[in-house]
Enzyme design. Structure first.
Site, mmCIF file in Angstrom:
data_model
loop_
_atom_site.group_PDB
_atom_site.id
_atom_site.type_symbol
_atom_site.label_atom_id
_atom_site.label_comp_id
_atom_site.label_asym_id
_atom_site.label_seq_id
_atom_site.Cartn_x
_atom_site.Cartn_y
_atom_site.Cartn_z
ATOM 1 N N GLU A 105 4.858 9.473 1.592
ATOM 2 C CA GLU A 105 5.896 10.131 0.786
ATOM 3 C C GLU A 105 6.745 10.975 1.730
ATOM 4 O O GLU A 105 6.331 11.236 2.863
ATOM 5 C CB GLU A 105 5.241 11.052 -0.245
ATOM 6 C CG GLU A 105 4.356 10.347 -1.231
ATOM 7 C CD GLU A 105 3.769 11.300 -2.271
ATOM 8 O OE1 GLU A 105 4.009 12.526 -2.184
ATOM 9 O OE2 GLU A 105 3.071 10.790 -3.167
ATOM 10 N N PHE A 116 0.876 -1.182 0.000
ATOM 11 C CA PHE A 116 0.000 0.000 0.000
ATOM 12 C C PHE A 116 0.905 1.221 0.000
ATOM 13 O O PHE A 116 1.580 1.487 0.999
ATOM 14 C CB PHE A 116 -0.847 -0.087 1.273
ATOM 15 C CG PHE A 116 -1.812 1.025 1.540
ATOM 16 C CD1 PHE A 116 -3.067 1.035 0.951
ATOM 17 C CD2 PHE A 116 -1.487 2.046 2.432
ATOM 18 C CE1 PHE A 116 -3.993 2.040 1.249
ATOM 19 C CE2 PHE A 116 -2.405 3.055 2.729
ATOM 20 C CZ PHE A 116 -3.656 3.045 2.135
ATOM 21 N N GLU A 139 -0.873 10.410 17.547
ATOM 22 C CA GLU A 139 -1.426 11.773 17.454
ATOM 23 C C GLU A 139 -2.519 11.807 16.377
ATOM 24 O O GLU A 139 -3.562 12.446 16.560
ATOM 25 C CB GLU A 139 -0.302 12.773 17.142
ATOM 26 C CG GLU A 139 0.712 12.955 18.276
ATOM 27 C CD GLU A 139 1.616 11.741 18.515
ATOM 28 O OE1 GLU A 139 1.854 10.963 17.570
ATOM 29 O OE2 GLU A 139 2.081 11.579 19.652
ATOM 30 N N GLU A 163 0.492 3.335 10.063
ATOM 31 C CA GLU A 163 -0.960 3.420 9.835
ATOM 32 C C GLU A 163 -1.595 4.548 10.663
ATOM 33 O O GLU A 163 -2.740 4.440 11.114
ATOM 34 C CB GLU A 163 -1.630 2.058 10.051
ATOM 35 C CG GLU A 163 -1.010 1.031 9.102
ATOM 36 C CD GLU A 163 -1.868 -0.145 8.780
ATOM 37 O OE1 GLU A 163 -3.097 -0.034 8.867
ATOM 38 O OE2 GLU A 163 -1.291 -1.176 8.393
ATOM 39 N N GLY A 164 -0.820 5.618 10.822
ATOM 40 C CA GLY A 164 -1.288 6.782 11.570
ATOM 41 C C GLY A 164 -0.709 6.766 12.969
ATOM 42 O O GLY A 164 -0.925 5.822 13.735
HETATM 43 N N1 CAA Z 1 -13.420 7.150 5.399
HETATM 44 C C1 CAA Z 1 -13.891 7.779 4.298
HETATM 45 N N2 CAA Z 1 -13.658 9.091 4.041
HETATM 46 C C2 CAA Z 1 -12.928 9.773 4.941
HETATM 47 C C3 CAA Z 1 -12.406 9.184 6.110
HETATM 48 C C4 CAA Z 1 -12.691 7.813 6.336
HETATM 49 N N3 CAA Z 1 -12.246 7.184 7.411
HETATM 50 N N4 CAA Z 1 -11.707 10.103 6.791
HETATM 51 C C5 CAA Z 1 -11.784 11.242 6.105
HETATM 52 N N5 CAA Z 1 -12.526 11.042 4.982
HETATM 53 C C6 CAA Z 1 -12.888 12.041 3.973
HETATM 54 C C7 CAA Z 1 -13.613 13.225 4.613
HETATM 55 O O1 CAA Z 1 -14.989 12.979 4.701
HETATM 56 C C8 CAA Z 1 -13.278 14.345 3.657
HETATM 57 O O2 CAA Z 1 -14.113 14.238 2.521
HETATM 58 P P1 CAA Z 1 -14.834 15.553 1.862
HETATM 59 O O3 CAA Z 1 -13.741 16.451 1.416
HETATM 60 O O4 CAA Z 1 -15.647 14.997 0.748
HETATM 61 O O5 CAA Z 1 -15.656 16.169 2.945
HETATM 62 C C9 CAA Z 1 -11.890 13.985 3.198
HETATM 63 O O6 CAA Z 1 -11.693 12.600 3.439
HETATM 64 C C10 CAA Z 1 -10.807 14.780 3.912
HETATM 65 O O7 CAA Z 1 -10.946 14.550 5.277
HETATM 66 P P2 CAA Z 1 -10.121 15.396 6.350
HETATM 67 O O8 CAA Z 1 -10.319 16.859 6.067
HETATM 68 O O9 CAA Z 1 -10.486 14.902 7.701
HETATM 69 O O10 CAA Z 1 -8.627 15.016 5.963
HETATM 70 P P3 CAA Z 1 -7.238 15.595 6.494
HETATM 71 O O11 CAA Z 1 -6.431 16.005 5.352
HETATM 72 O O12 CAA Z 1 -7.473 16.563 7.604
HETATM 73 O O13 CAA Z 1 -6.533 14.257 7.080
HETATM 74 C C11 CAA Z 1 -5.956 12.584 8.709
HETATM 75 C C12 CAA Z 1 -7.016 13.561 8.130
HETATM 76 C C13 CAA Z 1 -6.755 11.725 9.680
HETATM 77 C C14 CAA Z 1 -4.848 13.298 9.455
HETATM 78 C C15 CAA Z 1 -5.367 11.724 7.569
HETATM 79 O O14 CAA Z 1 -4.545 12.478 6.711
HETATM 80 C C16 CAA Z 1 -4.582 10.556 8.096
HETATM 81 O O15 CAA Z 1 -5.144 9.521 8.428
HETATM 82 N N6 CAA Z 1 -3.224 10.673 8.165
HETATM 83 C C17 CAA Z 1 -2.364 9.573 8.527
HETATM 84 C C18 CAA Z 1 -1.975 8.791 7.317
HETATM 85 C C19 CAA Z 1 -1.613 7.370 7.631
HETATM 86 O O16 CAA Z 1 -2.235 6.715 8.442
HETATM 87 N N7 CAA Z 1 -0.625 6.858 6.927
HETATM 88 C C20 CAA Z 1 -0.249 5.511 7.058
HETATM 89 C C21 CAA Z 1 0.499 5.065 5.862
HETATM 90 S S1 CAA Z 1 0.284 3.375 5.474
HETATM 91 C C22 CAA Z 1 1.198 2.493 6.571
HETATM 92 O O17 CAA Z 1 1.684 2.994 7.545
HETATM 93 C C23 CAA Z 1 1.277 1.045 6.253
HETATM 94 C C24 CAA Z 1 2.366 0.298 6.920
HETATM 95 O O18 CAA Z 1 3.505 0.625 6.863
HETATM 96 C C25 CAA Z 1 2.025 -0.919 7.623
#
Ligand code: CAA
Length: 379
Positions: A127, A123, A367, A363-364
């Site tokens: 970046e 996945f 914080e 996965e976030g």
């Molecule tokens: N399901 C569906 N839609 C969602 C959602 C969800 N859970 N959460 C937000 N959205 C939608 C919102 O409804 C909004 O839609 P509209 O514009 O149509 O209203 C849109 O997404 C934007 O939402 P936000 O304004 O809340 O988004 P944001 O830019 O403020 O970001 C955040 C919120 C929670 C900080 C998010 O950026 C986030 O989760 N960041 C962390 C990223 C992350 O977890 N990365 C992990 C990488 S993968 C990994 O780690 C794998 C590995 O190694 C094992």
């Protein structure tokens, strides 16, 4: 929520526990020391039906529920958290979005071999400048007729060096912000798509994480996952499920810390008696056990809500937040109980401690989980 386990759930738990005890636990320390990806183990996980547990049988999965997935994953992570993350990425970050958003052809072509464990997925969201701020995607997707041309660099991508299929996120229309982001299915071997730097990590050393580099990588239009501009929502919805998996991983690591601590405390004699007879040790064990139970219940609850088909963003964020933080605390306590031996590489508690840390980050971060929870409380 019914806390009793169904026959199927008990079977997944037992099968995973037997496999983890007999085949994984004996080699986990060695895998960690060598930083070796456990290909042979991953193949067996596929044979057990563990690489696509909650995917219907018609698409190569085990056709079970998310609770079964959580139960199996906890057992695998108790033995080896590195193997656990390989399994969780394939199940929740790759199979799940393909199942939820893929066309029938995409499900047949990509989901089926992934869910069977014949292929491995990754996945690719993070970046250099889009970590917690996942919407700030710098990787671009330019539409040219029936293809998209992808350019950019992804980092810290779990499973990337071994992955056959990657879900890659890219910005197709910067003026639309997060609504311009698209998700693509990119196959290994696609020209312009390659693995970059493979990272050396503090923990989960037997899993691999690397860069993925896209240089004028042409992806056919039929490999767009979901609709154009739906990519950010696909990423967020996918991570809701992924976070339940990381919560289960953290519970598994914390349980491993507790099990090792109990064994050691009963054996280790100081001041003429096993250290388990001292209240200082007993209180640490009692706190660990209580926190693990609470984390496990939050994790089960998140899986239960997901299985019911309701929105579960808050539940999964709470489970991951709490489970990862208590896993870290359990790692600290386990090393303390082991004393000097705990600090030495000969005992596994240092591995649990190192492995626990990442659950508070990937996965976030914790914080970000608090942001998701607060957002849901205030909505
Ligand atoms: N399901 C569906 N839609 C969602 C959602 C969800 N859970 N959460 C937000 N959205 C939608 C919102 O409804 C909004 O839609 P509209 O514009 O149509 O209203 C849109 O997404 C934007 O939402 P936000 O304004 O809340 O988004 P944001 O830019 O403020 O970001 C955040 C919120 C929670 C900080 C998010 O950026 C986030 O989760 N960041 C962390 C990223 C992350 O977890 N990365 C992990 C990488 S993968 C990994 O780690 C794998 C590995 O190694 C094992």
């Amino acid at each position: 929520m019914d806390l009793s386990l169904t026959e199927e759930q008990l079977l997944f738990q037992k099968t995973a526990r037997d496999f983890a005890t007999k085949e994984l636990a004996p080699i986990a320390s060695q895998l960690d020391e060598e930083g070796r990806f456990p290909s042979e183990i991953v193949k067996k996980l596929g044979e057990l039906g563990f690489m696509g547990i909650a995917i219907p049988e018609e698409y190569g999965g085990a056709g079970a529920d998310y609770r079964c997935y959580v139960l199996a994953l906890e057992e695998i992570c108790k033995a080896c958290a590195s193997t656990g993350v390989v399994m969780s990425v394939n199940n929740s970050l790759v199979c799940d979005p393909l199942y939820m958003f893929g066309s029938d052809e995409q499900k047949r072509r990509y989901l089926t071999p992934l869910a069977k464990g014949e292929k491995l997925g990754c996945f690719a969201l993070s970046e250099p400048n889009a970590g917690s701020d996942a919407a700030n995607q710098q990787t671009t997707a330019r539409r040219e007729g029936d293809t998209y041309v992808l350019n950019g660099t992804k980092i810290f991508i779990t499973n990337a060096p071994e992955a056959d299929i990657s879900i890659v996120f890219a910005q197709a229309d910067k003026t639309k912000g997060h609504r311009g982001i698209c998700a693509f299915i990119v196959e290994k071997g696609t020209p312009g798509f390659r693995v970059g730097k493979v990272e050396k990590k503090l923990g989960i050393k037997a899993s691999s994480s690397s860069e993925l580099i896209l240089e004028d990588c042409r992806v056919p239009r039929e490999n767009l996952l979901g609709e154009e501009g739906q990519g950010f929502k696909i990423a967020m919805a996918t991570l809701d499920g992924g976070r339940i998996g990381i919560a289960a991983q953290a519970v598994g690591i914390a349980q491993a810390c507790l099990d090792a601590s109990i064994r050691y405390a009963k054996e280790r004699v100081q001041f003429g008696q096993p250290i388990a007879s001292f209240q200082a040790i007993q209180w640490m064990l009692a706190d660990m056990a209580t926190q693990i139970e609470a984390a496990r219940l939050l994790t089960y609850r998140a899986a239960f809500v997901k299985d019911k088909g309701d929105r579960f963003s808050k539940e999964s964020a709470m489970a991951k937040l709490y489970a990862s933080e208590i896993a870290m605390a359990a790692g600290v306590k386990a090393i303390q109980i082991f004393g000097g031996y705990g600090y030495m590489m000969d005992y596994p508690v240092q591995r649990f401690f190192r492995d626990a840390k990442v659950t508070e980050i990937y996965e976030g971060t914790s914080e970000v989980q608090r942001m998701v929870i607060a957002h849901s409380l205030l909505a």
